[in-house]
Design a protein around this motif. Sequence first.
Motif, mmCIF file in Angstrom:
data_model
loop_
_atom_site.group_PDB
_atom_site.id
_atom_site.type_symbol
_atom_site.label_atom_id
_atom_site.label_comp_id
_atom_site.label_asym_id
_atom_site.label_seq_id
_atom_site.Cartn_x
_atom_site.Cartn_y
_atom_site.Cartn_z
ATOM 1 N N VAL A 1 47.057 -14.087 -88.812
ATOM 2 C CA VAL A 1 48.012 -13.567 -87.839
ATOM 3 C C VAL A 1 49.400 -13.536 -88.459
ATOM 4 N N ASN A 2 49.729 -14.585 -89.207
ATOM 5 C CA ASN A 2 51.055 -14.697 -89.812
ATOM 6 C C ASN A 2 50.933 -14.651 -91.322
ATOM 7 N N GLU B 1 53.110 -21.991 -87.428
ATOM 8 C CA GLU B 1 52.232 -22.258 -86.279
ATOM 9 C C GLU B 1 50.782 -22.470 -86.693
ATOM 10 N N TRP B 2 50.299 -21.688 -87.656
ATOM 11 C CA TRP B 2 48.889 -21.836 -88.050
ATOM 12 C C TRP B 2 48.631 -23.221 -88.622
ATOM 13 N N CYS C 1 37.795 -17.453 -85.899
ATOM 14 C CA CYS C 1 39.147 -17.991 -85.778
ATOM 15 C C CYS C 1 40.099 -17.248 -86.723
ATOM 16 N N TYR D 1 52.211 -25.788 -74.922
ATOM 17 C CA TYR D 1 52.614 -25.192 -76.200
ATOM 18 C C TYR D 1 51.392 -24.913 -77.067
ATOM 19 N N TYR D 2 50.492 -25.885 -77.151
ATOM 20 C CA TYR D 2 49.331 -25.726 -78.032
ATOM 21 C C TYR D 2 48.310 -24.730 -77.477
ATOM 22 N N GLY E 1 49.109 -21.991 -76.188
ATOM 23 C CA GLY E 1 49.633 -20.727 -76.719
ATOM 24 C C GLY E 1 49.131 -20.480 -78.136
ATOM 25 N N LEU E 2 49.127 -21.506 -78.963
ATOM 26 C CA LEU E 2 48.654 -21.355 -80.351
ATOM 27 C C LEU E 2 47.142 -21.121 -80.391
ATOM 28 N N ASP F 1 45.320 -19.627 -78.195
ATOM 29 C CA ASP F 1 45.080 -18.224 -77.821
ATOM 30 C C ASP F 1 45.473 -17.285 -78.958
ATOM 31 N N LYS F 2 46.632 -17.552 -79.548
ATOM 32 C CA LYS F 2 47.159 -16.663 -80.589
ATOM 33 C C LYS F 2 46.206 -16.562 -81.782
ATOM 34 N N TYR F 3 45.535 -17.644 -82.087
ATOM 35 C CA TYR F 3 44.646 -17.643 -83.254
ATOM 36 C C TYR F 3 43.174 -17.436 -82.874
#
Length: 314
Positions: A9-10, A129-130, A234, A298-299, A301-302, A304-306
């Motif tokens: 993602v990043n 974040e990753w 993932c 907060y976590y 969010g991470l 979901d993002k990954y």
Amino acid sequence: MASLLSNSVNADVVDLAATKLTHFNTNDIKTNDKDDDDFRTYDQETTPERVVEHYKLMRSKQTVSFYDRMAEKYHFDPTTGEGRRQMTIEEAFVELESYVDASDPDLDLPNKIHLLQTAEGIRKAGHPEWLQLTGLLHDMGKIMFLWGTGEDGQDGHDPKGHQWALGGDTFVVGCQIPSEAVVFPEFNDLNPDMHDSRYNSKFGCYTAHCGLDSLKMAWGHDEYMYRMLVANKCLIPKEGLDMIRYHSCYPWHDKGAYKHLTTEEDEETLEWVKLFNQFDLYTKDEDNVIEVEELWGYYVGLIDKYGLGGKLWW
Ligand SMILES: [Fe+2]
Ligand SMILES: [Fe+2]
């Protein structure tokens, strides 16, 4: 130096140089005033008996055939990702709440607290974040206790249960166990593979510089969680997945063993794992209160993002 992966993602932040690996100070990571030498002390005089017993059993029973049997048992379908049970990360955390690591001389806290301490340490150091998410997930493979037995070293229902195929320092099975690099080398001779000519030489069943990914480590939470994350597609970059897969192999990342089996590319993986390890180890602090409810949003969010939101196969 940067390794850009298509599934990242990043991708632009997967850059070892940018993590300022050489500039960290363990005192910046620690939340207490323990010396570095006060962590991971292993000898039969001072180490708790349960830990000595753990390593004795682990060294006696982790063999190539045990690894193969566990890899079969914890199989994920390569097409559908199907495993044993579907759970969200949060549901898996609930299952892990009662799990306490029997092999760890430094911490007697539930794993969720250790995972959040690790992730928060990484976050406070300003890492991407990753990497924070890697910290949060890295020990979740101990969830295997749900399907494990004491006989197979996977009894996590009882903190005194046998856990030698869930946690503890790993080593490569299928070749000579490096006495100078493992804790409790006096137990090496108990390993049946060390009396099998296919496995008891320097290279054993491997070829020179075959690469880290070709090696079988003692089966435990590292390999299971790596396989689980891959099966669930993932999006954490390979560097993070490798941190999860190899973080317990102290003989390799801490003592420099297995150079005859690894490649040049593995040297970069080594640097990532070493970076990760600082946070895994030095954030361990029973007095470092973690506000789980406050942090969880907060976590999520991470997660979901990954690509790890919703039900996953375990
Ligand atoms: Fe671990
Ligand atoms: Fe850990």
